[in-house]
Design a protein around this motif. Structure first.
Motif, PDB file in Angstrom:
ATOM      1  N   ASP A   1     -59.938 -33.142  55.699  1.00  5.98           N
ATOM      2  CA  ASP A   1     -59.067 -33.426  54.562  1.00  5.98           C
ATOM      3  C   ASP A   1     -58.618 -32.075  53.982  1.00  5.98           C
ATOM      4  OD1 ASP A   1     -57.878 -34.431  52.309  1.00  5.98           O
ATOM      5  OD2 ASP A   1     -59.656 -35.433  51.530  1.00  5.98           O
ATOM      6  N   ASN A   2     -57.341 -31.971  53.710  1.00  7.38           N
ATOM      7  CA  ASN A   2     -56.743 -30.725  53.241  1.00  7.38           C
ATOM      8  C   ASN A   2     -56.035 -30.990  51.934  1.00  7.38           C
ATOM      9  OD1 ASN A   2     -54.906 -28.234  55.010  1.00  7.38           O
ATOM     10  ND2 ASN A   2     -57.063 -28.651  55.227  1.00  7.38           N
ATOM     11  N   TYR A   3     -56.412 -30.277  50.890  1.00  8.39           N
ATOM     12  CA  TYR A   3     -55.702 -30.454  49.612  1.00  8.39           C
ATOM     13  C   TYR A   3     -54.786 -29.260  49.374  1.00  8.39           C
ATOM     14  CZ  TYR A   3     -54.888 -30.012  44.606  1.00  8.39           C
ATOM     15  OH  TYR A   3     -54.303 -29.833  43.388  1.00  8.39           O
TER      16      TYR A   3
ATOM     17  N   HIS B   1     -45.350 -38.405  50.029  1.00  7.07           N
ATOM     18  CA  HIS B   1     -44.125 -37.817  49.475  1.00  7.07           C
ATOM     19  C   HIS B   1     -44.242 -37.803  47.962  1.00  7.07           C
ATOM     20  CE1 HIS B   1     -41.949 -39.585  53.224  1.00  7.07           C
ATOM     21  NE2 HIS B   1     -42.756 -38.596  53.519  1.00  7.07           N
ATOM     22  N   ARG B   2     -43.949 -36.645  47.398  1.00  4.16           N
ATOM     23  CA  ARG B   2     -44.124 -36.502  45.963  1.00  4.16           C
ATOM     24  C   ARG B   2     -42.852 -36.889  45.232  1.00  4.16           C
ATOM     25  NH1 ARG B   2     -46.210 -30.762  44.005  1.00  4.16           N
ATOM     26  NH2 ARG B   2     -45.275 -30.639  41.961  1.00  4.16           N
ATOM     27  N   LEU B   3     -42.971 -37.778  44.264  1.00  6.57           N
ATOM     28  CA  LEU B   3     -41.798 -38.232  43.505  1.00  6.57           C
ATOM     29  C   LEU B   3     -42.118 -38.160  42.021  1.00  6.57           C
ATOM     30  CD1 LEU B   3     -41.014 -41.542  45.430  1.00  6.57           C
ATOM     31  CD2 LEU B   3     -39.797 -39.392  45.666  1.00  6.57           C
TER      32      LEU B   3
ATOM     33  N   LEU C   1     -52.555 -29.716  37.970  1.00  6.28           N
ATOM     34  CA  LEU C   1     -52.146 -31.031  37.454  1.00  6.28           C
ATOM     35  C   LEU C   1     -52.837 -32.169  38.191  1.00  6.28           C
ATOM     36  CD1 LEU C   1     -48.422 -29.984  37.145  1.00  6.28           C
ATOM     37  CD2 LEU C   1     -50.002 -30.220  35.242  1.00  6.28           C
ATOM     38  N   ASP C   2     -54.018 -31.887  38.704  1.00  7.51           N
ATOM     39  CA  ASP C   2     -54.833 -32.926  39.334  1.00  7.51           C
ATOM     40  C   ASP C   2     -56.186 -33.005  38.634  1.00  7.51           C
ATOM     41  OD1 ASP C   2     -53.636 -34.216  41.755  1.00  7.51           O
ATOM     42  OD2 ASP C   2     -53.317 -32.119  42.317  1.00  7.51           O
ATOM     43  N   TRP C   3     -56.699 -34.227  38.538  1.00  9.74           N
ATOM     44  CA  TRP C   3     -58.074 -34.426  38.098  1.00  9.74           C
ATOM     45  C   TRP C   3     -58.994 -34.181  39.286  1.00  9.74           C
ATOM     46  CZ3 TRP C   3     -58.441 -34.852  33.074  1.00  9.74           C
ATOM     47  CH2 TRP C   3     -57.459 -35.504  32.337  1.00  9.74           C
TER      48      TRP C   3
ATOM     49  N   GLN D   1     -50.529 -28.188  47.688  1.00  5.92           N
ATOM     50  CA  GLN D   1     -49.335 -28.599  46.959  1.00  5.92           C
ATOM     51  C   GLN D   1     -48.159 -27.797  47.491  1.00  5.92           C
ATOM     52  OE1 GLN D   1     -50.809 -27.318  42.973  1.00  5.92           O
ATOM     53  NE2 GLN D   1     -50.847 -29.515  42.556  1.00  5.92           N
ATOM     54  N   THR D   2     -46.968 -28.300  47.260  1.00  8.55           N
ATOM     55  CA  THR D   2     -45.779 -27.533  47.619  1.00  8.55           C
ATOM     56  C   THR D   2     -45.906 -26.127  47.028  1.00  8.55           C
ATOM     57  OG1 THR D   2     -44.530 -29.574  47.525  1.00  8.55           O
ATOM     58  CG2 THR D   2     -43.256 -27.540  47.452  1.00  8.55           C
ATOM     59  N   GLU D   3     -46.437 -26.063  45.836  1.00 10.17           N
ATOM     60  CA  GLU D   3     -46.543 -24.782  45.136  1.00 10.17           C
ATOM     61  C   GLU D   3     -47.454 -23.798  45.861  1.00 10.17           C
ATOM     62  OE1 GLU D   3     -46.732 -27.755  43.864  1.00 10.17           O
ATOM     63  OE2 GLU D   3     -45.670 -27.883  41.954  1.00 10.17           O
TER      64      GLU D   3
HETATM   65  P1  AMP Z   1     -46.986 -32.039  47.387  1.00 10.88           P
HETATM   66  O1  AMP Z   1     -46.523 -30.921  46.561  1.00 10.88           O
HETATM   67  O2  AMP Z   1     -45.920 -33.005  47.742  1.00 10.88           O
HETATM   68  O3  AMP Z   1     -47.769 -31.563  48.575  1.00 10.88           O
HETATM   69  O4  AMP Z   1     -47.998 -32.892  46.492  1.00 10.88           O
HETATM   70  C1  AMP Z   1     -49.129 -32.277  45.961  1.00 10.88           C
HETATM   71  C2  AMP Z   1     -49.998 -33.309  45.358  1.00 10.88           C
HETATM   72  O5  AMP Z   1     -50.423 -34.241  46.357  1.00 10.88           O
HETATM   73  C3  AMP Z   1     -51.270 -32.746  44.784  1.00 10.88           C
HETATM   74  O6  AMP Z   1     -51.091 -32.240  43.474  1.00 10.88           O
HETATM   75  C4  AMP Z   1     -52.197 -33.948  44.835  1.00 10.88           C
HETATM   76  O7  AMP Z   1     -51.973 -34.803  43.752  1.00 10.88           O
HETATM   77  C5  AMP Z   1     -51.760 -34.639  46.117  1.00 10.88           C
HETATM   78  N1  AMP Z   1     -52.587 -34.234  47.258  1.00 10.88           N
HETATM   79  C6  AMP Z   1     -52.268 -33.361  48.233  1.00 10.88           C
HETATM   80  N2  AMP Z   1     -53.260 -33.262  49.138  1.00 10.88           N
HETATM   81  C7  AMP Z   1     -54.258 -34.081  48.713  1.00 10.88           C
HETATM   82  C8  AMP Z   1     -55.568 -34.410  49.204  1.00 10.88           C
HETATM   83  N3  AMP Z   1     -56.032 -33.897  50.336  1.00 10.88           N
HETATM   84  N4  AMP Z   1     -56.311 -35.268  48.475  1.00 10.88           N
HETATM   85  C9  AMP Z   1     -55.842 -35.808  47.327  1.00 10.88           C
HETATM   86  N5  AMP Z   1     -54.623 -35.547  46.817  1.00 10.88           N
HETATM   87  C10 AMP Z   1     -53.825 -34.688  47.497  1.00 10.88           C
END
Ligand code: AMP
Length: 627
Positions: free
Chosen positions: A385-387, A504-506, A478-480, A389-391
Motif C-alpha cells: 500500500d502506497n500513500y 480520482h480526486r474530486l 489534509l488526511d486523518w 498525493q499529487t502534491e
Molecule cells: P491524489 O492527489 O489524487 O493522489 O489524492 C491524494 C489523496 O488520496 C490523499 O490525500 C488521500 O486522501 C488519498 N490516498 C492516496 N493514497 C492513499 C492510500 N494509500 N491510503 C489511503 N488514502 C490514500
C-alpha cells in the motif's frame, strides 16, 4: 540496509543524504548548494545545479541501452502495441521537440497536453522537458469545463490533443471538447496540435489554430534538438488537482529535486533496476502517471509499460498476460482496479507465469483489507500500500523493499518514506498524538525533493492551502491518520471536502459550482458516499427555485450537466431534489451529518440544527426510517 538507520540519516542530515542521492542523476552543472531554506516553507533543492529531465530519461541511456525497450505502449482499445527502444525514444522525442520549436514553443512556455495513454503523450511530455517548456497534462476523462479552467490558469502557448480517446470500445472524440474549452477559456492557446490515431478524422480543423502533428513530424524528419539546461528549481511541469474551492490548484514541480526523487524511489521503493520492467496502470494525466508511467522508470533506465484500456479487455487476464509477456518486475495499480478484477475468476491470474513479478504496489485511495488479502493470495507476492498525493509526487508513506522490506500490515501504507519527516498531531493543539490516537497527518518542512514547490502563480495559495492550519509551520496533508505502537500509519480519510472516486480526486465544490450554474438551482450540497467498488461516489442534494414539475427529468439533466462540463469521472451516482438542506442556525451546511445519513451512519450532534424537517426529508429521500 536497515530502514530506521537510513531514514534517520535522511531527516537528521538531509543535506548530506541528498547530496549523495543527487549523484544518481546527470548534472550539466553540479549544484552549488544542496538546500536553501532561507524562506520557509519555500525551499530550493540543489541550487545552482543545471540538469534536464529529458536528458536523464532518454539521452543518458542511449549509449548503454539504446536497443533496450524504453516504452511499451499497449492499447486494448485500439489493439495497437508500440514497442519503443531507447534509441527510438530519442528519435521520437527529438522530432517532437523539433515540432514544438517550429510552433515557437520555448523555455518557460506552458503546454497543455490532453491525451490518453498513448506513446505520443510520453513523447510530448519529454519533448517539453527537453526544451524547458512546462507541460501540464490534463486527464483525458475530464470534459471541456475542467480543461478550460486549467487552460486559463496555465495560459499555455500550445495545446496538444489526441484526436480521440477510447473507453470500453467507445470512441470519445477530443476535438469537440477542445473546441468547447477554447471557446470557454479567457486565454485560449494560439495553436492546437492534433495527434491523430485515425479515430476521429471527421472533425474539421480550426483555420489558423489547428495543426496536424503527422505532417510536421514528417517535415522535421530526424532533427535533433539540443537539451535546454535548466536550473534545478525552474518549473518542470504543472499538474492540476482538486481542493476545497472550485478552482483546481496547479501543483508545480521542479527539475533537479524531482529527478533525484525519481531516481531514488525507483531503487529504494520500487526495487526496479536498469533493464527491468515497471508496469503502472495509471493514466498519464495523474501524478502516478507522471512519476511511474514516465519519468521514474525512464530516469531509472527501466522499461515503462503503458496501458490504455479497461483491465478486463479482452478479459480479466489482460494485465497478467502483459506481466508474463514482458517479464514485469514491479507493478503499480489502484485498489479500485483490483476490486474490479476481484469479481472475475482467479484463474485469470493463476493461468499466467508471473515468476518475474516481485511486487504489486497500490495507491491513490484506501486499500481495504479484503481486497489486499484477495490479491495477495491470488498473486502470492507482496502487496504494498502506497500513500501519496499529487502534491508529494512520490510516495510519502510506504514500505521500502529496495532498502529493507518490513512486514506488510494490511490497512496501513507503512512508514514515512526517506526524507519525509511526518507526524500525526491533534487538530486543535498541534501536539503530536499518542500511538493509537487519531490526528491530522503533517509533514514537517522542508518538504523533500520531488514534492511540489508551490501553486502555479500563487504562492499565497500554497501557504494558505497547506501551511496555515497550525501555529507551527507544518504541511498538512489534509488526511486523518493513526500511528500504531510499531510506527505503522493508517489513513482514515480527508479532513476537507475532497472526495476520492476510484482513486480520482474530486472537489465537491467543483461539482457544486457546475450544478449551481443551472439557473433553476437554489442551493446545492455534494458529498462523497461510500461505494463498495469505487471507494466513494458523489451524491447531490439540491433545492430548486421553483418546485419542478418533473423532478426525475430535472435530476437527470443536472447529472448530465456535470458529465458534460467535468467529465464522466464526476458523474453523481444520485441527485436528490429536496425542499431544504440541513443547516445550523448560523446557516452552515451540516455536511458531515448529510454524509453520515447517506452512509446509514449516526448523523452525530444535531443540537445546532435549524430545521428538523430538513433532516426528516433527507431521511425520506434516502429511504431511511426516521427517529
Ligand atoms: P491524489 O492527489 O489524487 O493522489 O489524492 C491524494 C489523496 O488520496 C490523499 O490525500 C488521500 O486522501 C488519498 N490516498 C492516496 N493514497 C492513499 C492510500 N494509500 N491510503 C489511503 N488514502 C490514500
Amino acid at each position: 540496509m536497515d530502514y530506521e538507520a537510513i531514514y534517520r540519516r535522511s531527516i537528521e542530515r538531509p543535506e548530506e543524504f541528498w547530496a549523495e542521492e543527487a549523484k544518481a542523476i546527470y548534472w550539466h552543472t553540479p549544484p552549488r548548494q544542496i538546500l536553501d531554506y532561507s524562506n520557509p516553507p519555500f525551499r530550493k533543492w540543489f541550487v545552482g545545479g543545471e540538469t534536464n529531465l529529458c536528458y536523464n530519461a532518454v539521452d543518458r541511456h542511449v549509449g548503454e541501452r539504446g536497443e533496450q525497450l524504453a516504452l511499451v505502449a499497449v492499447s486494448s482499445e485500439t489493439g495497437v502495441t508500440r514497442e519503443v527502444s531507447y534509441a527510438e525514444l530519442f528519435r521520437e522525442v527529438n522530432a517532437f521537440a523539433a515540432v514544438l520549436k517550429r510552433l515557437e514553443v520555448g523555455r518557460g512556455d506552458r503546454v497543455v497536453i490532453y491525451m490518453p495513454n498513448m506513446a505520443e503523450a510520453v513523447f510530448a511530455m519529454l519533448a517539453c522537458a527537453r526544451i524547458g517548456a512546462v507541460h501540464s497534462v490534463v486527464f483525458g476523462g475530464f470534459a471541456a469545463h475542467n480543461l478550460a479552467l486549467r487552460i486559463d490558469d496555465a495560459t499555455p502557448k500550445l495545446l496538444i490533443a489526441a484526436d480521440a480517446g477510447c473507453r470500453g470500445g467507445k470512441v470519445i472524440p477530443y476535438k469537440p471538447l477542445v473546441d468547447a474549452a477554447c471557446a470557454e477559456a479567457a486565454s485560449p492557446p494560439a495553436k492546437v496540435l492534433i495527434v491523430s490515431r485515425g479515430l476521429d478524422a471527421a472533425e474539421p480543423r480550426v483555420e489558423g489554430r489547428d495543426v496536424d502533428y503527422a505532417a510536421l513530424r514528417e517535415q522535421v524528419g530526424d532533427a535533433q534538438v539540443p537539451v535546454e539546461w535548466l536550473e534545478s528549481n525552474e518549473p518542470s511541469y504543472l499538474l492540476y488537482t482538486s481542493g476545497t474551492t472550485g478552482k483546481p490548484k496547479g501543483v508545480q514541480r521542479d527539475v533537479g529535486g524531482y529527478a533525484v526523487a525519481m531516481a531514488q524511489s525507483m531503487r529504494t521503493v520500487f526495487d526496479c533496476a536498469p533493464g527491468q520492467v515497471m508496469f503502472s496502470t495509471s493514466d498519464v494525466g495523474w501524478a502516478v502517471g507522471h512519476s511511474y508511467n514516465v519519468y521514474g522508470p525512464l530516469i531509472g533506465g527501466c522499461t515503462a509499460l503503458l496501458y490504455e484500456g479497461l483491465p478486463t479487455t479482452p478479459d480479466a487476464g489482460a494485465w497478467w498476460a502483459l506481466c508474463e509477456k514482458y517479464g514485469v518486475r514491479t507493478m503499480f495499480s489502484s485498489p479500485t482496479a483490483i476490486r474490479v478484477l476481484k469479481k472475475h475468476d482467479i484463474g485469470f491470474i493463476r493461468d499466467h507465469d508471473l515468476s518475474r513479478l516481485k511486487y504489486l504496489f497500490l495507491a491513490g485511495e484506501p486499500l481495504d483489507e479484503p481486497t489486499a488479502v484477495w490479491i495477495n493470495g491470488a498473486l502470492g507476492k507482496p502487496v504494498i500500500d502506497n500513500y501519496w498525493q499529487t502534491e508529494t509526487g512520490w510516495p510519502a508513506l510506504t514500505l521500502l523493499p529496495g532498502v529493507d522490506m518490513k512486514p506488510v500490515k494490511f490497512g496501513s501504507p507503512g512508514f514515512p518514506n526517506l526524507g519525509y519527516r511526518m507526524k500525526v498531531i491533534d487538530e486543535r493543539t498541534g501536539v503530536e498524538v499518542a500511538a493509537g490516537r487519531k490526528g491530522v497527518l503533517v509533514i514537517v518542512p522542508p518538504l523533500p525533493p520531488g514534492c511540489m514547490t508551490t501553486v502555479w502563480n500563487d504562492d499565497a495559495r500554497f501557504l494558505q492551502s497547506y501551511f496555515s492550519h497550525f501555529d507551527e509551520l507544518l504541511y498538512s496533508s489534509l488526511d486523518w491518520a493513526i500511528r500504531d505502537e510499531e510506527g505503522y500509519t493508517f489513513i482514515l480519510g480527508r479532513t476537507d471536502d475532497v472526495i476520492n472516486v476510484a482513486g480520482h480526486r474530486l472537489g465537491t465544490r467543483e461539482i457544486e459550482e457546475v450544478i449551481s450554474g443551472d439557473p433553476g438551482v437554489a442551493e446545492v450540497a455534494v458529498i462523497g458516499v461510500h461505494d463498495e467498488l469505487k471507494g466513494q461516489l458523489p451524491v447531490v442534494f439540491v433545492t430548486m427555485r421553483q418546485a419542478p414539475q418533473d423532478p426525475c427529468a430535472v435530476a437527470a439533466e443536472l447529472r448530465q450537466r456535470v458529465v458534460r462540463q467535468l467529465g464522466a469521472v464526476a458523474r453523481p451516482s444520485r441527485v436528490h431534489i429536496v425542499n431544504a438542506l440541513p443547516k445550523t442556525r448560523s446557516g452552515k451546511l451540516l455536511r458531515r451529518s448529510l454524509q453520515a445519513l447517506a452512509e446509514q451512519r449516526d448523523p452525530g450532534d444535531l443540537s445546532t440544527l435549524d430545521d428538523p424537517n430538513a433532516l426528516e426529508e433527507i431521511r425520506r429521500v434516502l429511504n431511511m426510517p426516521g427517529e
